[in-house]
Motif scaffolding. Structure first.
Motif, PDB file in Angstrom:
ATOM      1  N   LEU A   1      30.716  41.922  55.869  1.00 23.81           N
ATOM      2  CA  LEU A   1      30.054  41.803  54.873  1.00 23.81           C
ATOM      3  C   LEU A   1      30.923  42.097  53.470  1.00 23.81           C
ATOM      4  CD1 LEU A   1      26.568  43.181  55.947  1.00 23.81           C
ATOM      5  CD2 LEU A   1      27.280  40.889  55.759  1.00 23.81           C
ATOM      6  N   GLY A   2      31.655  43.056  53.845  1.00 27.10           N
ATOM      7  CA  GLY A   2      32.532  43.594  52.779  1.00 27.10           C
ATOM      8  C   GLY A   2      33.409  42.417  52.517  1.00 27.10           C
ATOM      9  N   GLU A   3      33.777  41.358  53.376  1.00 27.96           N
ATOM     10  CA  GLU A   3      34.700  40.227  52.916  1.00 27.96           C
ATOM     11  C   GLU A   3      34.002  39.508  52.134  1.00 27.96           C
ATOM     12  OE1 GLU A   3      37.718  39.986  53.529  1.00 27.96           O
ATOM     13  OE2 GLU A   3      38.100  41.778  55.004  1.00 27.96           O
ATOM     14  N   ILE A   4      32.596  39.357  52.517  1.00 26.89           N
ATOM     15  CA  ILE A   4      31.827  38.493  51.626  1.00 26.89           C
ATOM     16  C   ILE A   4      31.711  39.173  50.109  1.00 26.89           C
ATOM     17  CG2 ILE A   4      29.715  37.330  51.291  1.00 26.89           C
ATOM     18  CD1 ILE A   4      31.124  36.245  53.597  1.00 26.89           C
ATOM     19  N   GLY A   5      31.631  40.443  50.167  1.00 22.20           N
ATOM     20  CA  GLY A   5      31.797  41.219  48.761  1.00 22.20           C
ATOM     21  C   GLY A   5      33.202  40.937  47.985  1.00 22.20           C
ATOM     22  N   TRP A   6      34.209  40.892  48.783  1.00 23.50           N
ATOM     23  CA  TRP A   6      35.418  40.609  48.278  1.00 23.50           C
ATOM     24  C   TRP A   6      35.370  39.277  47.513  1.00 23.50           C
ATOM     25  CZ3 TRP A   6      39.760  43.386  47.594  1.00 23.50           C
ATOM     26  CH2 TRP A   6      41.007  42.866  47.270  1.00 23.50           C
ATOM     27  N   ARG A   7      34.906  38.167  48.167  1.00 25.99           N
ATOM     28  CA  ARG A   7      34.659  36.918  47.542  1.00 25.99           C
ATOM     29  C   ARG A   7      34.046  36.959  46.009  1.00 25.99           C
ATOM     30  NH1 ARG A   7      31.079  32.982  47.833  1.00 25.99           N
ATOM     31  NH2 ARG A   7      31.443  30.901  47.360  1.00 25.99           N
ATOM     32  N   ASP A   8      32.950  37.787  45.996  1.00 22.74           N
ATOM     33  CA  ASP A   8      32.235  38.213  44.712  1.00 22.74           C
ATOM     34  C   ASP A   8      33.274  38.643  43.874  1.00 22.74           C
ATOM     35  OD1 ASP A   8      28.767  38.479  44.630  1.00 22.74           O
ATOM     36  OD2 ASP A   8      29.946  37.064  45.862  1.00 22.74           O
ATOM     37  N   TYR A   9      33.957  39.813  44.140  1.00 21.43           N
ATOM     38  CA  TYR A   9      34.626  40.522  43.555  1.00 21.43           C
ATOM     39  C   TYR A   9      36.029  39.622  42.844  1.00 21.43           C
ATOM     40  CZ  TYR A   9      39.043  43.331  42.627  1.00 21.43           C
ATOM     41  OH  TYR A   9      40.209  43.991  42.067  1.00 21.43           O
ATOM     42  N   ALA A  10      36.667  38.927  43.590  1.00 23.67           N
ATOM     43  CA  ALA A  10      37.542  37.855  43.199  1.00 23.67           C
ATOM     44  C   ALA A  10      36.974  37.143  42.044  1.00 23.67           C
ATOM     45  CB  ALA A  10      38.285  36.998  44.330  1.00 23.67           C
ATOM     46  N   GLN A  11      35.901  36.392  42.168  1.00 17.94           N
ATOM     47  CA  GLN A  11      35.187  35.709  41.111  1.00 17.94           C
ATOM     48  C   GLN A  11      35.055  36.634  39.726  1.00 17.94           C
ATOM     49  OE1 GLN A  11      34.430  32.212  40.782  1.00 17.94           O
ATOM     50  NE2 GLN A  11      35.494  32.166  42.774  1.00 17.94           N
ATOM     51  N   ASN A  12      34.696  37.708  39.965  1.00 16.48           N
ATOM     52  CA  ASN A  12      34.728  38.671  38.940  1.00 16.48           C
ATOM     53  C   ASN A  12      35.904  38.749  38.287  1.00 16.48           C
ATOM     54  OD1 ASN A  12      31.694  40.470  38.349  1.00 16.48           O
ATOM     55  ND2 ASN A  12      32.188  39.713  40.359  1.00 16.48           N
ATOM     56  N   ILE A  13      37.083  39.033  38.948  1.00 12.57           N
ATOM     57  CA  ILE A  13      38.408  39.141  38.512  1.00 12.57           C
ATOM     58  C   ILE A  13      38.709  37.946  37.374  1.00 12.57           C
ATOM     59  CG2 ILE A  13      40.761  39.517  38.898  1.00 12.57           C
ATOM     60  CD1 ILE A  13      39.358  42.043  39.224  1.00 12.57           C
ATOM     61  N   ILE A  14      38.454  36.694  38.021  1.00 18.30           N
ATOM     62  CA  ILE A  14      39.096  35.628  37.150  1.00 18.30           C
ATOM     63  C   ILE A  14      38.339  35.376  36.104  1.00 18.30           C
ATOM     64  CG2 ILE A  14      40.007  34.300  39.160  1.00 18.30           C
ATOM     65  CD1 ILE A  14      37.652  32.237  39.107  1.00 18.30           C
ATOM     66  N   LEU A  15      36.810  35.970  36.070  1.00 18.37           N
ATOM     67  CA  LEU A  15      35.947  35.751  34.959  1.00 18.37           C
ATOM     68  C   LEU A  15      36.714  36.671  33.814  1.00 18.37           C
ATOM     69  CD1 LEU A  15      33.420  34.583  33.849  1.00 18.37           C
ATOM     70  CD2 LEU A  15      32.198  36.660  34.621  1.00 18.37           C
ATOM     71  N   GLN A  16      37.212  37.552  34.231  1.00 16.08           N
ATOM     72  CA  GLN A  16      37.963  38.578  33.279  1.00 16.08           C
ATOM     73  C   GLN A  16      39.355  38.144  32.910  1.00 16.08           C
ATOM     74  OE1 GLN A  16      37.580  42.805  33.927  1.00 16.08           O
ATOM     75  NE2 GLN A  16      36.591  42.148  36.034  1.00 16.08           N
ATOM     76  N   PHE A  17      39.798  37.492  33.767  1.00 19.03           N
ATOM     77  CA  PHE A  17      41.175  36.989  33.548  1.00 19.03           C
ATOM     78  C   PHE A  17      41.676  35.389  33.864  1.00 19.03           C
ATOM     79  CE2 PHE A  17      41.242  41.661  34.908  1.00 19.03           C
ATOM     80  CZ  PHE A  17      41.858  42.266  33.608  1.00 19.03           C
ATOM     81  N   PRO A  18      41.129  34.539  33.446  1.00 18.89           N
ATOM     82  CA  PRO A  18      41.038  33.378  33.726  1.00 18.89           C
ATOM     83  C   PRO A  18      42.463  32.824  34.308  1.00 18.89           C
ATOM     84  CG  PRO A  18      39.961  33.484  31.717  1.00 18.89           C
ATOM     85  CD  PRO A  18      40.616  34.699  31.701  1.00 18.89           C
ATOM     86  N   ASP A  19      43.640  33.392  33.689  1.00 18.78           N
ATOM     87  CA  ASP A  19      44.932  32.657  34.113  1.00 18.78           C
ATOM     88  C   ASP A  19      45.381  33.483  35.313  1.00 18.78           C
ATOM     89  OD1 ASP A  19      45.229  35.148  32.840  1.00 18.78           O
ATOM     90  OD2 ASP A  19      46.821  34.442  31.494  1.00 18.78           O
ATOM     91  N   TYR A  20      44.525  34.104  36.174  1.00 13.94           N
ATOM     92  CA  TYR A  20      45.056  35.334  37.029  1.00 13.94           C
ATOM     93  C   TYR A  20      45.929  34.327  38.299  1.00 13.94           C
ATOM     94  CZ  TYR A  20      44.566  39.667  39.773  1.00 13.94           C
ATOM     95  OH  TYR A  20      44.891  40.935  40.182  1.00 13.94           O
ATOM     96  N   GLY A  21      45.753  33.199  38.455  1.00 14.24           N
ATOM     97  CA  GLY A  21      46.407  32.265  39.368  1.00 14.24           C
ATOM     98  C   GLY A  21      47.785  32.129  39.074  1.00 14.24           C
ATOM     99  N   GLY A  22      48.142  32.369  37.712  1.00 14.71           N
ATOM    100  CA  GLY A  22      49.494  31.847  37.227  1.00 14.71           C
ATOM    101  C   GLY A  22      50.330  32.919  36.634  1.00 14.71           C
ATOM    102  N   ARG A  23      49.676  34.138  36.249  1.00 22.10           N
ATOM    103  CA  ARG A  23      50.133  35.095  35.560  1.00 22.10           C
ATOM    104  C   ARG A  23      49.747  36.538  36.310  1.00 22.10           C
ATOM    105  NH1 ARG A  23      49.067  35.818  29.165  1.00 22.10           N
ATOM    106  NH2 ARG A  23      50.136  33.673  29.351  1.00 22.10           N
ATOM    107  N   SER A  24      50.780  37.593  36.413  1.00 22.91           N
ATOM    108  CA  SER A  24      50.743  38.595  37.144  1.00 22.91           C
ATOM    109  C   SER A  24      49.822  39.550  35.993  1.00 22.91           C
ATOM    110  CB  SER A  24      52.094  39.376  37.251  1.00 22.91           C
ATOM    111  OG  SER A  24      52.699  38.605  38.346  1.00 22.91           O
ATOM    112  N   ALA A  25      48.956  40.105  36.921  1.00 23.32           N
ATOM    113  CA  ALA A  25      48.234  41.331  35.927  1.00 23.32           C
ATOM    114  C   ALA A  25      49.153  42.367  35.416  1.00 23.32           C
ATOM    115  CB  ALA A  25      47.176  42.097  36.943  1.00 23.32           C
ATOM    116  N   ARG A  26      50.024  42.734  35.985  1.00 25.98           N
ATOM    117  CA  ARG A  26      51.131  43.672  35.703  1.00 25.98           C
ATOM    118  C   ARG A  26      52.116  43.089  34.954  1.00 25.98           C
ATOM    119  NH1 ARG A  26      49.056  48.755  38.159  1.00 25.98           N
ATOM    120  NH2 ARG A  26      47.828  48.145  39.902  1.00 25.98           N
TER     121      ARG A  26
END
Length: 462
Positions: free
Chosen positions: A263-288
């Motif tokens: 169930l935590g893996e299903i939660g990780w899927r939700d977490y990932a969507q929250n991250i791209i909502l904050q950082f739309p270019d997360y797939g192409g730019r390092s957060a650090r």
């Protein structure tokens, strides 16, 4: 006759627990529509493996709609343009859809809303991304507190049944033929191994859930054993929305044992969507940012050759090669092996994590923008929540620890005659067949090179 509503489908290809369908059906006649829009995503157009899955998922959905005396309308082009044309053809006054959070889909929703009455609904995640915030009202960036907060809202509401009836419009708009989209590979057909592994569509998702429900209690142990394939294998069904996360939660939550890990893996899927909502270019730019500016990633002809060897499963590391060949043959890779293969590319080969992310985007049937980007940045150490770069996986040790011998036998036939422990590291045991490549780089040498590159990045940071 009541004006019809358009049901705009994207990654939500199901009739059960489909809030947009329920709302559209309650309003009157429904025109289900899927638009193949390669313009709006630009360089994020769907990859080749995902297109194979999409073809079969759309065919399955259309068959289910025909059972309800409905049908699936197929169009190709920009979503806002095609939806406006369909509305003009049919007199439709509103468009119902499930919200999507990839940056291109958010842009498309804004464009559609400028022309039509767009009514967005939730249902692709346990909670709407962005709705869960810290005590200070800011979005979560770290997974553990996010998951802790998410669990306080669980279980999710009970999934809704598919509508008993889907009223047809007085007039159906024109539709493309699915075969004309050429989503399936030909000359050569590199997806012949996909069919034996997968049954895309809502019915296939139901079968997969039923099979996994009996295994969920032992998930924490089996998910790490490639030879047992203890993963749920639900990820492509979830990605294409053939099943809702609420349905999976309902079917598995009471399994006992280590089901909470799943169930935590299903939660990780939700977490990932929250991250791209904050950082739309997360797939192409390092957060650090230092990973993009100061880390000396390798480039040039030698780096290109190493990338090709990794892609083809010819690195000389059996567990890595088995994973990469499984990926090419089936469009999927075991969860533990994904981490090993990703770490190898980034740290053993010192190649930019985006090269791996792009390869997975094209070759995975479950290629999900948020999950793919978050997972790669976690392994690289460049993410907002990630492993540390100096933590370098030892693939040979991992292979033996997680009992990968049978997995290697299956996917690396050159090593089929080897037994343990040589199967994990044939070169060191003097048993490497001539048909199998030597190690592309030694583990110690790779580790020292990676740590030196990390020191360079840290020095620039100072």
């Amino acid at each position: 006759m009541t004006a019809p509503s358009i049901l705009w489908l994207r990654r939500d290809l199901r009739l059960s627990d489909q809030a947009a369908l329920v709302a559209a059906a309650a309003a009157g006649p429904v025109i289900p529509v899927f638009i193949l829009d390669d313009d709006t995503p630009k360089h994020r157009r769907m990859g080749a493996a995902s297109r194979w899955w999409l073809h079969h998922s759309l065919a399955s959905l259309d068959a289910s709609l025909h059972e309800k005396r409905s049908r699936l309308i197929l169009r190709r082009g920009k979503c806002e343009e095609q939806l406006a044309l369909i509305a003009a053809e049919t007199g439709a006054r509103s468009v119902h859809c499930l919200r999507h959070y990839e940056p291109w889909w958010r842009n498309a929703e804004k464009a559609v809303a400028k022309q039509l009455d767009l009514q967005c609904h939730d249902g692709n995640y346990l909670l709407p991304p962005g709705s869960l915030t810290t005590g200070g009202g800011t979005p979560y960036k770290i997974y553990t507190p996010f998951w802790r907060a998410l669990k306080e809202h669980m279980p999710p509401p009970s999934p809704s049944n598919r509508p008993r009836e889907i009223a047809a419009p007085d007039k159906w708009p024109a539709s493309d033929m699915l075969a004309d989209w050429n989503l399936l590979p030909t000359k050569p057909d590199w997806a012949t191994g996909f069919t034996a592994q997968w049954e895309p569509g809502e019915a296939g998702a139901r079968k997969r859930i039923a099979a996994f429900a009996d295994e969920a209690a032992d998930y924490d142990r089996c998910r790490n054993l490639p030879s047992q394939e203890g993963s749920s294998r639900l990820s492509p069904h979830l990605h294409f929305g053939e099943v809702s996360p609420a349905t999976i939660w309902q079917r598995t939550a009471d399994a006992g044992g280590s089901v909470d890990v799943f169930l935590g893996e299903i939660g990780w899927r939700d977490y990932a969507q929250n991250i791209i909502l904050q950082f739309p270019d997360y797939g192409g730019r390092s957060a650090r940012a230092a990973f993009d500016v100061d880390l000396p990633w390798r480039s040039g002809s030698a780096a290109d050759a190493d990338l090709a060897a990794w892609q083809q499963g010819r690195t000389g590391y059996p567990i890595v090669d088995a994973g990469m060949r499984q990926l090419w043959a089936t469009g999927w890779m075991h969860n533990r092996v994904r981490m090993i293969a990703a770490s190898f590319l980034i740290k053993h080969l010192l190649l930019d994590w985006r090269l791996g992310e792009q390869w997975f985007w094209d070759t995975l049937v479950d290629a999900d923008y948020a999950s793919n980007a978050v997972n790669w940045q976690w392994v690289a150490g460049s993410g907002v929540d990630s492993n540390m770069f100096p933590r370098i996986m030892a693939p040979l040790t991992q292979s033996e620890k997680f009992d990968a011998a049978a997995y290697i036998h299956q996917w690396v036939p050159e090593l089929a005659e080897l037994t343990e422990p040589a199967i994990h590291d044939p070169e060191s045991f003097g048993q490497r067949p001539r048909s199998y490549p030597a190690k592309i780089i030694g583990h110690r040498e790779a580790r020292e090179r990676a740590l030196a590159a990390y020191d360079v990045m840290k020095a620039h940071g100072n």
